[in-house]
Design an enzyme around this catalytic site. Structure first.
Site, PDB file in Angstrom:
ATOM      1  N   HIS A 119       0.817  -1.217   0.000  1.00 36.43           N
ATOM      2  CA  HIS A 119       0.000   0.000   0.000  1.00 36.43           C
ATOM      3  C   HIS A 119       0.850   1.268   0.000  1.00 36.43           C
ATOM      4  O   HIS A 119       0.356   2.333   0.336  1.00 36.43           O
ATOM      5  CB  HIS A 119      -0.956  -0.017   1.207  1.00 36.43           C
ATOM      6  CG  HIS A 119      -2.004  -1.089   1.113  1.00 36.43           C
ATOM      7  ND1 HIS A 119      -2.793  -1.469   2.173  1.00 36.43           N
ATOM      8  CD2 HIS A 119      -2.391  -1.870   0.075  1.00 36.43           C
ATOM      9  CE1 HIS A 119      -3.620  -2.445   1.786  1.00 36.43           C
ATOM     10  NE2 HIS A 119      -3.392  -2.704   0.526  1.00 36.43           N
ATOM     11  N   CYS A 127       5.205  14.158  -6.891  1.00 34.18           N
ATOM     12  CA  CYS A 127       4.352  15.087  -7.639  1.00 34.18           C
ATOM     13  C   CYS A 127       3.395  14.292  -8.514  1.00 34.18           C
ATOM     14  O   CYS A 127       3.812  13.403  -9.255  1.00 34.18           O
ATOM     15  CB  CYS A 127       5.238  15.995  -8.489  1.00 34.18           C
ATOM     16  SG  CYS A 127       4.255  16.942  -9.661  1.00 34.18           S
ATOM     17  N   CYS A 130       4.476  15.423 -12.553  1.00 33.40           N
ATOM     18  CA  CYS A 130       5.747  14.993 -13.157  1.00 33.40           C
ATOM     19  C   CYS A 130       6.316  13.745 -12.465  1.00 33.40           C
ATOM     20  O   CYS A 130       7.309  13.195 -12.930  1.00 33.40           O
ATOM     21  CB  CYS A 130       6.780  16.116 -13.150  1.00 33.40           C
ATOM     22  SG  CYS A 130       7.442  16.509 -11.516  1.00 33.40           S
ATOM     23  N   CYS A 151       4.772  20.998  -6.344  1.00 32.08           N
ATOM     24  CA  CYS A 151       6.091  20.571  -6.814  1.00 32.08           C
ATOM     25  C   CYS A 151       6.948  21.789  -7.154  1.00 32.08           C
ATOM     26  O   CYS A 151       6.505  22.656  -7.921  1.00 32.08           O
ATOM     27  CB  CYS A 151       5.882  19.708  -8.057  1.00 32.08           C
ATOM     28  SG  CYS A 151       7.392  19.190  -8.862  1.00 32.08           S
ATOM     29  N   SER A 193      -6.902  -7.591   9.845  1.00 33.08           N
ATOM     30  CA  SER A 193      -8.269  -8.102   9.889  1.00 33.08           C
ATOM     31  C   SER A 193      -8.530  -8.995   8.677  1.00 33.08           C
ATOM     32  O   SER A 193      -9.511  -9.722   8.637  1.00 33.08           O
ATOM     33  CB  SER A 193      -9.271  -6.945   9.923  1.00 33.08           C
ATOM     34  OG  SER A 193      -9.035  -6.068   8.840  1.00 33.08           O
TER      35      SER A 193
END
Ligand code: OAD
Length: 252
Positions: A119, A127, A130, A151, A193
């Protein structure tokens, strides 16, 4: 009587490859809240308002601020006895892959060498336009000024390097997790879980491939009825005891 079976210790002591799926519960004892426990994040905050790209584009400052808060919690936290015991197990088992749903970097900081982040990682930012990595300091400075973090190169919005609802998981992480799952002789599911897919399918895949599958969790989970063994208790107690039992069995 120990909380785990002799079979588990035998299988771990003989294993060439162990895969461990971890979730928020392993970091609970480091002071990082879980998601679905009674005091968990999704009890207090609506994921629809914070953890998806539409919410981010609607109100970047709010979402950036929430992730900044969670990143700071992670930066202040230390790996606990559970993370350290998994890193120590590498001295006793040929190969261990940690497949984590957590976005903290506590497995890395505890010294685990193979950590597959399903994850993402909350300590990293990039960014949206880009895709250059962005410094946490850029985010912190913007939030302090009350403006969205942008950015410095292209003025695109900066986002945390985490997977939001509705987004694909990083394909290379899925590939590595699949390989680790398929090869595993023993598969441990720790502090999750086991209701969020695809992570929750790895223990079943491992079992179908002949692995011995055990979970470590104070409560029942989505996979309790389908695995070989459930060890009820906090990871910070059970994992060190498991590490010691394996070391003793191997005479190390
Ligand atoms: P959950 O909050 O769903 O589950 C945490 C689990 O940890 C529960 O089963 C608890 O019983 C257990 N637990 C609590 N304290 C523990 C301890 N000391 N030792 C061991 N277990 C303990 O968290 P996850 O399963 O990690 O995804 O959630 C999966 C995903 O759902 C997260 O990665 C996140 C969330 O939406 C994204 O943000 C993409």
């Amino acid at each position: 009587m120990s909380a785990f079976s002799n079979t588990l210790i035998d299988r771990l002591a003989a294993a060439e490859h162990v895969a461990v799926l971890t979730g928020a519960g392993i970091s609970a004892e480091s002071g990082i809240p879980t998601f679905r426990d009674p005091d968990g994040l999704w009890e207090k905050f609506d994921p629809q308002e914070l953890a998806n790209v539409e919410a981010f584009l609607d109100n970047p400052e709010l979402v950036q601020g929430w992730y900044q808060h969670r990143r700071q919690l992670v930066e202040e936290a230390e790996p606990n006895a559970g993370h350290r015991a998994l890193a120590d197990l590498e001295a006793h088992v040929e190969e261990i892959s940690i497949i984590t749903q957590n976005v903290d970097d506590l497995h890395n900081r505890a010294g685990s060498r193979t950590v597959i982040e399903l994850h993402g990682n909350i300590t990293h930012n990039y960014c949206m336009d880009c895709e250059r990595p962005a410094e946490a300091e850029t985010v912190d400075a913007a939030i302090q000024n009350g403006t969205p973090a942008r950015c410095p190169e292209c003025d695109g919005l900066i986002r945390p390097d985490v997977v939001w609802f509705g987004e694909m998981l990083p394909p290379n992480a899925i590939e590595q997790a699949d390989a680790a799952t398929t090869q595993a002789d023993v598969f441990l599911s720790v502090g999750t879980s086991a209701v969020v897919y695809p992570a929750a399918q790895f223990p079943m895949e491992a079992r179908a491939n002949g692995a011995y599958v055990a979970e470590i969790n104070p409560d029942t989970t989505g996979i309790t009825d389908e695995i070989n063994e459930s060890i009820r208790g906090p990871a910070g107690d059970i994992l060190p005891a498991l590490r010691d039992a394996v070391a003793e069995r191997k005479g190390q």
